[in-house]
Design a protein around this motif. Structure first.
Motif, short mmCIF file in Angstrom:
data_model
loop_
_atom_site.label_atom_id
_atom_site.label_comp_id
_atom_site.label_asym_id
_atom_site.label_seq_id
_atom_site.Cartn_x
_atom_site.Cartn_y
_atom_site.Cartn_z
N GLY A 50 4.96 -17.44 -7.19
CA GLY A 50 5.10 -17.35 -8.63
C GLY A 50 3.85 -17.66 -9.41
O GLY A 50 3.91 -17.92 -10.62
N GLU A 51 2.69 -17.59 -8.76
CA GLU A 51 1.44 -17.89 -9.46
C GLU A 51 1.04 -16.79 -10.43
O GLU A 51 0.26 -17.04 -11.36
CB GLU A 51 0.32 -18.13 -8.44
N PHE A 52 1.54 -15.58 -10.23
CA PHE A 52 1.26 -14.47 -11.14
C PHE A 52 2.53 -14.14 -11.91
O PHE A 52 3.62 -14.08 -11.34
CB PHE A 52 0.76 -13.26 -10.37
N SER A 53 2.37 -13.92 -13.21
CA SER A 53 3.55 -13.76 -14.07
C SER A 53 3.78 -12.34 -14.56
O SER A 53 4.91 -11.99 -14.92
CB SER A 53 3.42 -14.69 -15.29
N SER A 54 2.75 -11.51 -14.61
CA SER A 54 2.91 -10.17 -15.18
C SER A 54 2.14 -9.15 -14.36
O SER A 54 1.23 -9.49 -13.61
CB SER A 54 2.44 -10.13 -16.64
N ILE A 55 2.53 -7.89 -14.54
CA ILE A 55 1.90 -6.80 -13.81
C ILE A 55 1.74 -5.61 -14.75
O ILE A 55 2.61 -5.31 -15.57
CB ILE A 55 2.73 -6.41 -12.55
N GLN A 56 0.60 -4.95 -14.63
CA GLN A 56 0.29 -3.79 -15.48
C GLN A 56 -0.16 -2.63 -14.59
O GLN A 56 -0.96 -2.82 -13.68
CB GLN A 56 -0.81 -4.14 -16.47
N LEU A 57 0.38 -1.45 -14.89
CA LEU A 57 0.00 -0.25 -14.15
C LEU A 57 -0.73 0.70 -15.09
O LEU A 57 -0.18 1.14 -16.10
CB LEU A 57 1.24 0.44 -13.58
N ILE A 58 -1.96 1.01 -14.76
CA ILE A 58 -2.75 2.01 -15.48
C ILE A 58 -2.97 3.18 -14.54
O ILE A 58 -3.49 3.00 -13.43
CB ILE A 58 -4.10 1.44 -15.95
N ALA A 59 -2.55 4.36 -14.94
CA ALA A 59 -2.62 5.51 -14.04
C ALA A 59 -2.88 6.77 -14.84
O ALA A 59 -2.83 6.79 -16.08
CB ALA A 59 -1.33 5.64 -13.23
N GLY A 60 -3.14 7.86 -14.13
CA GLY A 60 -3.41 9.15 -14.74
C GLY A 60 -4.50 9.86 -13.99
O GLY A 60 -4.59 9.78 -12.75
N TYR A 61 -5.37 10.52 -14.74
CA TYR A 61 -6.47 11.26 -14.15
C TYR A 61 -7.77 10.81 -14.79
O TYR A 61 -7.77 10.01 -15.74
CB TYR A 61 -6.25 12.76 -14.33
#
Length: 275
Positions: A50-61
């Motif tokens: 639980g040391e990390f609280s959030s996640i972000q996904l950046i995707a595309g071209y």
């Protein structure tokens, strides 16, 4: 990218990540499942602890990338998929705490309007990290009596949306609203050259599911123009988006659940919301 409460980040761009993003039509949060392959033991253990609280996904071209998901980690597990690949599975939810925990206890004096109610509710979302995004322009009607609000904020937001005929969502940590029959400003053309995959599938009620390559430009309430090889053209408003991708595989597509307008021909009204 995953982030710890103190701001420490970990970039996972060079690892294999298989993801599924699930969107909803209105007044709901988005959810996501990520399978991340062959992390170091230290990183995998840190995520499970639980040391990390959030996640972000950046995707595309290369010339068209953007945020597809930004949410809070709710659950993680570790497993062995085969003899060589260890997998950390992360389940995350967009704006979870605002949806579940935000409450309001406030009375607005006589002469209030819908915009004042909307602003009061927004103030209850802000402590949970939600910011204001594109917002429907509220009607200016002034009400002669005071209004007491006590309870879960999202319940009152639903009531306000019904009263003023707008739709709202939490999207990547933002509160976003738009009128029921409106779309975003730009028309996104989908055809065989711009990412359209196959032929749209008609759904009950005159809607359609449109599959295309992942395109972060396409958002909730985007207006898409579908061009088929037969030169048939149709306009659709995107009600929800589901994504599936594999950063080192073949899956890389979006399923757009859409509403069709006037037999897929006439263009709907544009949004008069403010940013």
């Amino acid at each position: 990218m995953i982030t710890a409460p103190g701001g420490r980040t970990l970039d996972l761009a060079n690892l294999r990540c298989v993801f599924t993003l699930q969107g909803w039509t209105t007044s709901q949060w988005g959810s996501a499942v990520f399978k991340i392959y062959n992390l170091s033991d230290d990183t995998a253990n840190a995520i499970q602890a639980g040391e990390f609280s959030s996640i972000q996904l950046i995707a595309g071209y290369q010339n068209n990338s953007g945020i597809l998901f930004d949410g809070k980690i709710r659950y993680s597990s570790r497993s062995l998929e085969n003899k060589t690949d260890q997998v950390v599975t992360i389940q995350a939810v967009d704006s979870h705490d605002a949806k579940v925990y935000a409450t309001i206890n406030q009375t607005l004096g006589k002469g209030y309007d819908a915009a004042r109610v909307d602003a009061a509710l927004m103030q209850t979302f802000e402590p949970y990290g939600v910011t204001r995004g594109r917002t429907a322009k509220m009607p200016g009607t002034k009400y002669p009596r005071s209004k007491a609000m006590f309870g879960r904020s999202t319940v009152y937001q639903d009531l306000l949306a019904k009263q003023c005929r707008f739709l709202w969502q939490f999207i990547n940590g933002q509160y976003v609203s738009i009128f029921e029959d409106a779309s975003l400003d730009d028309v996104i053309v989908l055809n065989g050259r711009t990412g359209l995959l196959g032929v749209p599938t008609q759904t009950i009620g005159g809607g359609a599911v449109i599959r295309c390559l992942i395109n972060p430009t396409i958002q909730w309430r985007s207006l898409v123009q579908v061009e088929l090889q037969s030169a048939t053209t149709g306009y659709f408003i995107v009600n929800s988006i589901n994504c599936q991708g594999d950063t080192m595989g073949d899956d890389w597509y979006m399923d757009l659940n859409c509403t069709a307008h006037n037999n897929l021909v006439d263009k709907p009204h544009k949004d008069s919301s403010k940013n």
